[in-house]
Write a protein that holds these residues in place. Sequence first.
Motif, PDB file in Angstrom:
ATOM      1  N   LYS A  58       0.841  -1.196   0.000  1.00  0.00           N
ATOM      2  CA  LYS A  58       0.000   0.000   0.000  1.00  0.00           C
ATOM      3  C   LYS A  58       0.879   1.251   0.000  1.00  0.00           C
ATOM      4  N   PRO A  59       0.694   2.130  -0.988  1.00  0.00           N
ATOM      5  CA  PRO A  59       1.497   3.361  -1.029  1.00  0.00           C
ATOM      6  C   PRO A  59       1.231   4.286   0.163  1.00  0.00           C
ATOM      7  N   SER A  60       0.030   4.276   0.692  1.00  0.00           N
ATOM      8  CA  SER A  60      -0.268   5.160   1.824  1.00  0.00           C
ATOM      9  C   SER A  60       0.544   4.761   3.056  1.00  0.00           C
ATOM     10  N   VAL A  61       0.789   3.458   3.211  1.00  0.00           N
ATOM     11  CA  VAL A  61       1.608   3.004   4.338  1.00  0.00           C
ATOM     12  C   VAL A  61       3.037   3.505   4.180  1.00  0.00           C
ATOM     13  N   TRP A  62       3.576   3.432   2.955  1.00  0.00           N
ATOM     14  CA  TRP A  62       4.940   3.903   2.724  1.00  0.00           C
ATOM     15  C   TRP A  62       5.025   5.417   2.881  1.00  0.00           C
ATOM     16  N   ALA A  63       3.953   6.127   2.502  1.00  0.00           N
ATOM     17  CA  ALA A  63       3.938   7.577   2.720  1.00  0.00           C
ATOM     18  C   ALA A  63       3.970   7.885   4.218  1.00  0.00           C
ATOM     19  N   ILE A  67       6.826  10.033   6.194  1.00  0.00           N
ATOM     20  CA  ILE A  67       6.538  11.193   7.044  1.00  0.00           C
ATOM     21  C   ILE A  67       7.128  10.993   8.432  1.00  0.00           C
ATOM     22  N   LEU A  68       7.041   9.775   8.964  1.00  0.00           N
ATOM     23  CA  LEU A  68       7.654   9.495  10.269  1.00  0.00           C
ATOM     24  C   LEU A  68       9.173   9.663  10.209  1.00  0.00           C
ATOM     25  N   ALA A  69       9.788   9.214   9.127  1.00  0.00           N
ATOM     26  CA  ALA A  69      11.238   9.366   8.976  1.00  0.00           C
ATOM     27  C   ALA A  69      11.616  10.846   8.869  1.00  0.00           C
ATOM     28  N   LEU A  70      10.825  11.625   8.133  1.00  0.00           N
ATOM     29  CA  LEU A  70      11.085  13.056   8.012  1.00  0.00           C
ATOM     30  C   LEU A  70      10.956  13.747   9.372  1.00  0.00           C
ATOM     31  N   SER A  71       9.952  13.365  10.128  1.00  0.00           N
ATOM     32  CA  SER A  71       9.757  13.931  11.461  1.00  0.00           C
ATOM     33  C   SER A  71      10.950  13.627  12.362  1.00  0.00           C
ATOM     34  N   ALA A  72      11.416  12.382  12.334  1.00  0.00           N
ATOM     35  CA  ALA A  72      12.568  11.999  13.161  1.00  0.00           C
ATOM     36  C   ALA A  72      13.818  12.772  12.740  1.00  0.00           C
ATOM     37  N   ALA A  73      14.020  12.940  11.427  1.00  0.00           N
ATOM     38  CA  ALA A  73      15.191  13.679  10.946  1.00  0.00           C
ATOM     39  C   ALA A  73      15.133  15.143  11.382  1.00  0.00           C
ATOM     40  N   LEU A  74      13.965  15.768  11.275  1.00  0.00           N
ATOM     41  CA  LEU A  74      13.830  17.162  11.704  1.00  0.00           C
ATOM     42  C   LEU A  74      14.078  17.313  13.201  1.00  0.00           C
ATOM     43  N   PHE A  75      13.594  16.373  13.975  1.00  0.00           N
ATOM     44  CA  PHE A  75      13.817  16.414  15.414  1.00  0.00           C
ATOM     45  C   PHE A  75      15.306  16.322  15.739  1.00  0.00           C
TER      46      PHE A  75
END
Length: 149
Positions: A58-63, A67-75
């Motif tokens: 499912k592409p929505s799961v990968w999206a 987003i979780l990876a982007l959030s962790a990187a920004l943090f």
Amino acid sequence: MLISTVCAAVSAAGLGIALLTAYRKRFLAATRIAAYALVPIGLVLTGVIDWVTDLVFKPSVWAGFGILALSAALFMISRAVERRRGGTRKERRRAAAAGRPEALAPTASAPSLGSPRQAERPKAGKAKPPQGDGEDFSDIEAILKKHGI
């Protein structure tokens, strides 16, 4: 449906290999192979395979994972910048308002030097060093007098 068929085929092949191993009188290895062979069919029957395929395809799961990876990187980036600057903005404002510079170890005490008046003065009973040329030490004496020593 296709994944269930593949898992059933893998289990059947594994059980066949286990039978051949048992025929060679290696029963411990045959038991271990049979145990591994039964795992894929067990996963299919419990519904774990359907859950995993829904998760993977499912592409929505990968999206969501993106987003979780982007959030962790920004943090992590914000924490690194905060450490480099020396604290949060609130902490820097408090230090500026207190009129003191930020210290590396705020709980550390300053060296106890005392005032010049408290310094130990030479006793009158001690012999004075020989004074040869007074001109050599006049600059040093002027500096010491200027600082109250």
